[in-house]
Scaffold this active site. Structure first.
Site, short mmCIF file in Angstrom:
data_model
loop_
_atom_site.label_atom_id
_atom_site.label_comp_id
_atom_site.label_asym_id
_atom_site.label_seq_id
_atom_site.Cartn_x
_atom_site.Cartn_y
_atom_site.Cartn_z
N THR A 178 37.83 4.56 24.72
CA THR A 178 37.13 3.34 24.36
C THR A 178 37.97 2.52 23.40
O THR A 178 38.80 3.06 22.67
CB THR A 178 35.76 3.65 23.71
OG1 THR A 178 35.05 2.41 23.53
CG2 THR A 178 35.91 4.34 22.37
N ASN A 179 37.74 1.22 23.42
CA ASN A 179 38.31 0.33 22.41
C ASN A 179 37.22 -0.20 21.49
O ASN A 179 37.49 -1.03 20.62
CB ASN A 179 39.01 -0.87 23.09
CG ASN A 179 40.31 -0.46 23.74
OD1 ASN A 179 41.15 0.18 23.13
ND2 ASN A 179 40.48 -0.82 25.01
N ASN A 180 36.00 0.30 21.69
CA ASN A 180 34.86 -0.17 20.91
C ASN A 180 34.79 0.64 19.61
O ASN A 180 34.47 1.83 19.62
CB ASN A 180 33.58 0.01 21.73
CG ASN A 180 32.35 -0.54 21.04
OD1 ASN A 180 32.16 -0.35 19.85
ND2 ASN A 180 31.49 -1.19 21.81
N ASP A 186 29.72 5.64 29.70
CA ASP A 186 29.21 4.37 30.16
C ASP A 186 27.73 4.37 29.86
O ASP A 186 27.05 5.41 30.00
CB ASP A 186 29.47 4.13 31.65
CG ASP A 186 29.37 2.65 32.02
OD1 ASP A 186 29.53 1.80 31.12
OD2 ASP A 186 29.14 2.33 33.19
N TYR A 203 22.75 -4.27 22.27
CA TYR A 203 21.34 -4.63 22.36
C TYR A 203 20.50 -4.06 21.22
O TYR A 203 19.27 -4.17 21.24
CB TYR A 203 20.76 -4.14 23.70
CG TYR A 203 21.33 -4.82 24.92
CD1 TYR A 203 20.80 -6.01 25.40
CD2 TYR A 203 22.41 -4.26 25.61
CE1 TYR A 203 21.32 -6.63 26.54
CE2 TYR A 203 22.94 -4.88 26.74
CZ TYR A 203 22.39 -6.06 27.19
OH TYR A 203 22.91 -6.67 28.31
#
Length: 196
Positions: A12-14, A73, A155
């Site tokens: 991930t890059n998050n 995901d 969200y």
């Protein structure tokens, strides 16, 4: 005597996801990011399922960089929208949209809708050596009519977890991780790693 921690790449890059994973996994594993291993590839997410996308990302890192790794995901499934945005949650408002754009679209789609039930599901694909394993975590909740809190990401300001009665963005990171979809999937992965 200090023990060497096993290294695992989180595909991930998050940075928010990375921080969550590191907080959940603790000291037994050293979680590396894609940047840590010099991977700046634009990894495709072209599968029609969460499991498929998680596997694409994990296999990409394993095959090209050789590291044991995991990828996730996540989808937000809203009952009144037939399970949407689902696998398209990150790009619900379009390919180059922001999380704010996604929330705006979601609230607009649900305007006047009484049934606001929703669930978050995360699928984690783990590859160690030649072994591929899948772990899933879900949390039930509902979509609020307006944003609450200033924590979290994605969200989180509009997803109210049934177990807490609060939006994820109103909860401390520790409280959110204890019940969140990603927290549950990563803890299941960690338990499997510890017992293997």
């Amino acid at each position: 005597m200090e023990t060497t921690r096993t290294e695992l790449v989180f595909a991930t890059n998050n940075r928010h996801k990375l921080e969550e994973a590191r907080a959940i996994v603790g000291d037994m594993f050293r979680i590396l990011s894609l940047a840590d291993i010099g991977c700046h590839d634009d990894i495709p997410e072209t599968a029609p399922t969460l499991e498929g996308n998680a596997l694409i990302k994990a296999r990409w890192v394993k095959q090209r960089y050789g590291y044991d790794c995991f990828a996730d995901d996540t989808g937000l499934m809203v009952d009144a929208l037939g399970g949407a945005p689902g696998v398209y949650s990150a790009r619900y408002a379009g390919d180059h949209c922001s999380p704010d754009d996604n929330i705006r679209k979601l609230l607009s789609e649900l305007e006047g809708e009484e049934n606001r039930k929703a669930r978050f599901t995360t699928v984690v694909a783990l590859i160690t050596g030649d072994c591929e394993r899948i772990f899933t975590g879900s949390v039930e909740g509902s979509i609020s009519t307006e944003r609450h809190g200033d924590g979290g990401f994605g969200y989180d300001p509009v997803f109210v977890a049934d177990e807490s009665g609060k939006a994820f963005a109103e909860m401390t990171p520790e409280a959110k991780n204890s019940i969140s979809h990603r927290g549950r999937a990563i803890r299941a992965m960690e338990e499997a790693l510890r017992s293997s």
